[in-house]
Design an enzyme around this catalytic site. Structure first.
Site, PDB file in Angstrom:
ATOM      1  CG  ASP A 111       2.352  -2.720  -8.468  1.00  0.00           C
ATOM      2  OD1 ASP A 111       2.318  -2.306  -9.646  1.00  0.00           O
ATOM      3  OD2 ASP A 111       1.500  -3.495  -7.994  1.00  0.00           O
ATOM      4  CD  GLU A 118      -2.616   3.046  -5.553  1.00  0.00           C
ATOM      5  OE1 GLU A 118      -3.455   2.227  -5.938  1.00  0.00           O
ATOM      6  OE2 GLU A 118      -1.455   2.740  -5.226  1.00  0.00           O
ATOM      7  NE  ARG A 142      -4.208  -1.560  -0.031  1.00  0.00           N
ATOM      8  CZ  ARG A 142      -4.264  -2.615  -0.824  1.00  0.00           C
ATOM      9  NH1 ARG A 142      -3.220  -2.911  -1.598  1.00  0.00           N
ATOM     10  NH2 ARG A 142      -5.339  -3.379  -0.854  1.00  0.00           N
ATOM     11  CG  HIS A 196      -2.400  -1.205  -7.229  1.00  0.00           C
ATOM     12  ND1 HIS A 196      -2.775  -0.438  -6.161  1.00  0.00           N
ATOM     13  CD2 HIS A 196      -2.510  -2.494  -6.810  1.00  0.00           C
ATOM     14  CE1 HIS A 196      -3.114  -1.222  -5.147  1.00  0.00           C
ATOM     15  NE2 HIS A 196      -2.957  -2.487  -5.529  1.00  0.00           N
TER      16      HIS A 196
END
Length: 330
Positions: A257, A262, A233, A294
């Site tokens: 990622d 985001e 996260r 992600h």
């Protein structure tokens, strides 16, 4: 039952429709779920939300007033849900606790190897007939010390792969796993892990207690030139502190990622838009930073399991009022 999906992508439709067999009414909304868009769920029995939807008290209150009975998360994390408000409103929340942990673990290694051996840069060079190796120097991962923050299913899947590479594995987790010691890994304190690791990989859920787990203080405790990888996260890392550490050289490599801001960026095509996030734009100027949107979960096997478990969760709630994958209390 009628299930309304928010933040829905084409692949959500593909996998859920294939496994639904026209049993339930599936409605797909492109919009993220929040207090303003919740009214779209008028007539739904359940809503299905993803990682960047915002199920705060205001949103949940709207859903409850509309007659929505259940909240299904098609992800493992549930930090986007106000569980206390959900319990107060009588809304059970269910999730997919584990979907192909190997998918995220394999993406973690892909990020490590790509960033270390500069294969993304080499790909572009060779396409321009530039076969020069200058600037592509990496290090041998074999026998390096890799620190894992979190040894749940994804963390352990990552540990198994790293053991195959011949890495020394250190780990921190309040709930130790005997499998890690069977892999000759060792549990240590966070401070020890930061100080000894050549590579640090984050595999823990985001909670109020570990928000900005990686910050200026913890970065200063790490080895100069350390590689940091986050496939968990975004809020686990203080982005400004990471930028400062990149500029000083304390942080030698950064692979993300996930990103703490985001929610307004990822899972969208913004190629025709001007950059709006200054920190992300600054990160992308560094040659030793690698960012993906992600996609760690994004495999055929994982999406199949997400759809299967999500539908089964809701069917359990409808049949019995309870579900094995329920989070929070009612």
């Amino acid at each position: 039952m009628r299930i309304d999906f928010f933040s829905a992508q084409k692949y959500d439709r593909q996998f859920f429709d294939a496994l639904n067999h026209q049993q339930h009414q599936l409605h797909y909304w492109d919009a993220q779920l929040n207090a303003e868009t919740a009214t779209l769920a008028q007539g739904a029995d359940a809503v299905c939300a993803f990682v960047n939807d915002q199920l705060d008290a205001a949103c949940l209150s709207v859903l409850q007033q509309l007659g929505v009975r259940w909240i299904a998360l098609r992800c493992a994390g549930f930090n986007q849900v106000d569980l206390a408000a959900a319990a107060r409103l009588g809304l059970p929340v269910v999730r997919v606790p584990a979907y192909s942990p190997e998918a995220v673990a394999e993406h973690t290694l892909a990020l490590m190897l790509t960033l270390n051996r500069h294969t993304h840069r080499a790909f572009n060079r060779v396409r321009e007939n530039n076969f020069q190796l200058q600037g592509l120097l990496g290090f041998t991962l074999h026998r390096k010390t890799v620190g894992l923050i979190g040894t749940g299913q994804i963390g352990m899947a990552t540990a198994r792969i790293l053991a195959g590479f011949g890495c020394r594995i250190l780990a921190y987790d309040p709930y130790p796993q005997s499998e890690l010691t069977a892999l000759e890994g060792q549990y240590v304190s966070q401070a020890e892990l930061f100080a000894q690791s050549d590579v640090i990989s984050l595999h823990c859920p985001l909670t109020p207690e570990n928000h900005h787990l990686v910050n200026a203080k913890s970065l200063a405790q790490m080895k100069p030139g350390v590689m940091l990888v986050n496939t968990s996260r975004g809020g686990l890392i203080d982005t400004q502190a990471a930028l400062d550490a990149l500029k000083s050289g304390q942080l030698g490599y950064l692979a993300l990622d996930v990103y703490e801001q985001e929610s307004s960026l990822f899972f969208r095509d913004l190629s025709d838009s001007l950059p709006t996030d200054d920190l992300l734009a600054r990160l992308m100027t560094f040659p030793n930073v690698l960012i993906t949107g992600h996609q760690g979960f994004f495999t055929h096997e994982a999406l199949t399991e997400i759809a299967q478990v999500t539908l089964r969760n809701l069917e359990q709630l409808e049949a019995t009022g309870r579900c094995d994958n329920q989070v929070g209390l009612l």
